[in-house]
Design a protein around this motif. Sequence first.
Motif, mmCIF file in Angstrom:
data_model
loop_
_atom_site.group_PDB
_atom_site.id
_atom_site.type_symbol
_atom_site.label_atom_id
_atom_site.label_comp_id
_atom_site.label_asym_id
_atom_site.label_seq_id
_atom_site.Cartn_x
_atom_site.Cartn_y
_atom_site.Cartn_z
ATOM 1 N N MET A 43 0.837 -1.196 0.000
ATOM 2 C CA MET A 43 0.000 0.000 0.000
ATOM 3 C C MET A 43 0.876 1.251 0.000
ATOM 4 O O MET A 43 1.815 1.362 0.782
ATOM 5 C CB MET A 43 -0.910 -0.002 1.226
ATOM 6 N N HIS A 86 5.764 6.271 -4.172
ATOM 7 C CA HIS A 86 4.650 6.757 -4.977
ATOM 8 C C HIS A 86 4.400 8.262 -4.845
ATOM 9 O O HIS A 86 3.574 8.802 -5.581
ATOM 10 C CB HIS A 86 3.359 6.019 -4.608
ATOM 11 N N LEU A 103 0.131 7.674 -8.755
ATOM 12 C CA LEU A 103 -1.228 7.147 -8.677
ATOM 13 C C LEU A 103 -2.204 8.007 -9.467
ATOM 14 O O LEU A 103 -2.047 9.238 -9.541
ATOM 15 C CB LEU A 103 -1.689 7.087 -7.220
ATOM 16 N N LEU A 142 -7.852 4.260 -2.776
ATOM 17 C CA LEU A 142 -6.837 3.996 -1.760
ATOM 18 C C LEU A 142 -6.949 4.990 -0.615
ATOM 19 O O LEU A 142 -6.715 4.661 0.537
ATOM 20 C CB LEU A 142 -5.439 4.080 -2.371
ATOM 21 N N ASP A 189 -6.287 3.041 -7.137
ATOM 22 C CA ASP A 189 -5.245 2.047 -7.408
ATOM 23 C C ASP A 189 -5.046 1.790 -8.898
ATOM 24 O O ASP A 189 -4.059 1.165 -9.299
ATOM 25 C CB ASP A 189 -5.539 0.737 -6.680
ATOM 26 N N ASN A 216 -6.308 -0.236 -10.852
ATOM 27 C CA ASN A 216 -6.355 -1.637 -11.279
ATOM 28 C C ASN A 216 -7.557 -1.970 -12.146
ATOM 29 O O ASN A 216 -7.573 -3.012 -12.809
ATOM 30 C CB ASN A 216 -6.361 -2.567 -10.054
#
Length: 387
Positions: A1, A90, A192, A315, A373, A375
């Motif tokens: 994370m 990140h 991100l 997130l 995220d 994804n």
Amino acid sequence: MPVFRSSTNLRDPQLAAAELTSSLLAQAAAEPIGFVLFFCAADYALPELAEALKGSFAEVQVVGCTTAGEISQVGYADHSIVALGFARSHFQVASICVTDLAQFDLIKAQQVVEQLKRQAGAVSGQTFVMTLLDGLSAQEELVLLALESALGAIPHFGGSAGDNHQLRRTHLYFQGQFYTQAAVMLMFQTTLPFAVFSTQHLTAGTDKLVVTSASPQSRVVHELNAEPAALAYADLLGLPVAALDATVFALNPLAVRIGQEYYIRSIQKVNADLSLTFYCAMANGMVLTAMQPGDMLADLANKLNQLTPALGLPLLTIGCDCVLRKIEVAKLALAEPAAELFQEFKVLGFNTYGEHFNGVHLNQTFTGVMLGDGNLLAKPSVTGHGN
């Protein structure tokens, strides 16, 4: 994370700082934390808390502010500290503290933005800015307008620090100490996907009030419709002046129309001379429209749901939520569903004395940034411009 979250209700500053530190470091494990952002109740012993935080996060940049309430992992909170940790892998975060707010002009703003860009290694589409301002400085409009002009296409949000609705003194934390009459500007460079956004749940009614006497520098309105301001407002609501309080202000807001949009001008307090002090700038000749509250949580849920298709699973959502919205939630007994919504979208943040969105100082809004995220996308889209 890449983001970590913690909160504490411990009242001892040393113990509170230790709990936050141990929790964030335990979550980070092998991910070094490069930046910590916190929001704390104003009733902590702030000098002791400053020393404790400086000792606990000795190698990490830490920025924070006092609040009119916190948003923690359990929803709305009071008398607590909420902390967010950002992984170096990140995030690159640059920060500057401005202490001469009254002299903050476009030239100063350009200098600040260039310095932040150099520190953060800013890349177009991967950068956003967050501002924290003294919520009793009455300088938000001046600072935010200049900053927005200097930022150009970089999206920006933020909030004005609070003091548990005492309206006495608000504080910002930067480089180991708390400041008043100051602003902290943060530039986030991130890998991100994100979206900066703002929303409010109020619609315009038909009743109008005209500002016929005001002191713009102090945000005090002396007269509305040529009557003492508090009396005119109370008459509009069918209430005695003695009944005017924060709950009434929260449920019966006023707004100024600019173009096709309505911008809330929330009332802070009634003064002894029956004038009204506002949280936002006021001036003679302003026409104020009485606004009607809608479904706050439905509006916020709709906005947050709009963001997720482009971002993936949330997130973290950093929320700057007006203190009057929190009062409305309490009055309508909505704390539990609000907490469920915050948990679903990973919302943490604080209750403010004003919200900042792309150069505008707002009231009675929920303003923030959602980090996803990515994804759910074959190829994440990182526009950085929000909605």
